[in-house]
Design a protein around this motif. Structure first.
Motif, PDB file in Angstrom:
ATOM      1  N   TRP A  29       1.862   2.059  -3.468  1.00 17.22           N
ATOM      2  CA  TRP A  29       0.762   2.666  -4.202  1.00 17.22           C
ATOM      3  C   TRP A  29       0.628   4.141  -3.838  1.00 17.22           C
ATOM      4  O   TRP A  29       0.433   4.988  -4.701  1.00 17.22           O
ATOM      5  N   LEU A  30       0.745   4.443  -2.546  1.00 22.42           N
ATOM      6  CA  LEU A  30       0.654   5.841  -2.113  1.00 22.42           C
ATOM      7  C   LEU A  30       1.796   6.673  -2.687  1.00 22.42           C
ATOM      8  O   LEU A  30       1.577   7.798  -3.147  1.00 22.42           O
ATOM      9  N   LEU A  31       3.005   6.139  -2.644  1.00 22.69           N
ATOM     10  CA  LEU A  31       4.145   6.901  -3.164  1.00 22.69           C
ATOM     11  C   LEU A  31       4.037   7.138  -4.662  1.00 22.69           C
ATOM     12  O   LEU A  31       4.434   8.182  -5.163  1.00 22.69           O
ATOM     13  N   MET A  59       0.822  -1.199   0.000  1.00 20.09           N
ATOM     14  CA  MET A  59       0.000   0.000   0.000  1.00 20.09           C
ATOM     15  C   MET A  59       0.863   1.258   0.000  1.00 20.09           C
ATOM     16  O   MET A  59       0.496   2.265  -0.589  1.00 20.09           O
ATOM     17  N   TYR A  60       2.022   1.187   0.675  1.00 14.84           N
ATOM     18  CA  TYR A  60       2.903   2.348   0.710  1.00 14.84           C
ATOM     19  C   TYR A  60       3.439   2.656  -0.682  1.00 14.84           C
ATOM     20  O   TYR A  60       3.581   3.809  -1.057  1.00 14.84           O
ATOM     21  N   ARG A  89       7.348  13.549  -1.644  1.00 16.28           N
ATOM     22  CA  ARG A  89       6.325  12.532  -1.390  1.00 16.28           C
ATOM     23  C   ARG A  89       6.459  11.959   0.018  1.00 16.28           C
ATOM     24  O   ARG A  89       5.458  11.722   0.692  1.00 16.28           O
ATOM     25  N   VAL A  90       7.695  11.754   0.459  1.00 23.44           N
ATOM     26  CA  VAL A  90       7.909  11.245   1.812  1.00 23.44           C
ATOM     27  C   VAL A  90       7.442  12.270   2.837  1.00 23.44           C
ATOM     28  O   VAL A  90       6.806  11.916   3.836  1.00 23.44           O
ATOM     29  N   VAL A 132       0.474  11.124   8.104  1.00 25.82           N
ATOM     30  CA  VAL A 132       0.495  10.230   9.267  1.00 25.82           C
ATOM     31  C   VAL A 132       0.419  11.037  10.558  1.00 25.82           C
ATOM     32  O   VAL A 132      -0.320  10.679  11.482  1.00 25.82           O
ATOM     33  N   LEU A 152       3.666  12.157   3.021  1.00 23.57           N
ATOM     34  CA  LEU A 152       3.200  10.995   3.770  1.00 23.57           C
ATOM     35  C   LEU A 152       3.421  11.160   5.273  1.00 23.57           C
ATOM     36  O   LEU A 152       2.557  10.802   6.073  1.00 23.57           O
TER      37      LEU A 152
END
Length: 54
Positions: free
Chosen positions: A5-7, A2-3, A17-18, A25, A21
């Protein structure tokens, strides 16, 4: 899984992007501690204050 896909879905270079995220969170954690956990606290069994009954 899933990570990844998110990235891939977020815009910008990897460092941006990091950061996005991490901010997401952190926002989720703040919302849970401000509203989520206090809302379910009365229903949790470990909130009973009595150790023994007399």
């Amino acid at each position: 899984m899933m990570y990844g896909w998110l990235l891939r879905r977020l815009p910008g270079p990897l460092c941006l992007r990091v950061l996005i995220l991490l901010a997401a969170v952190a926002g989720i954690v703040v919302v849970l501690f401000a509203w989520g956990f206090p809302a379910i606290a009365p229903y949790m069994p470990f909130n009973d204050g009595t150790v023994g009954s007399s």
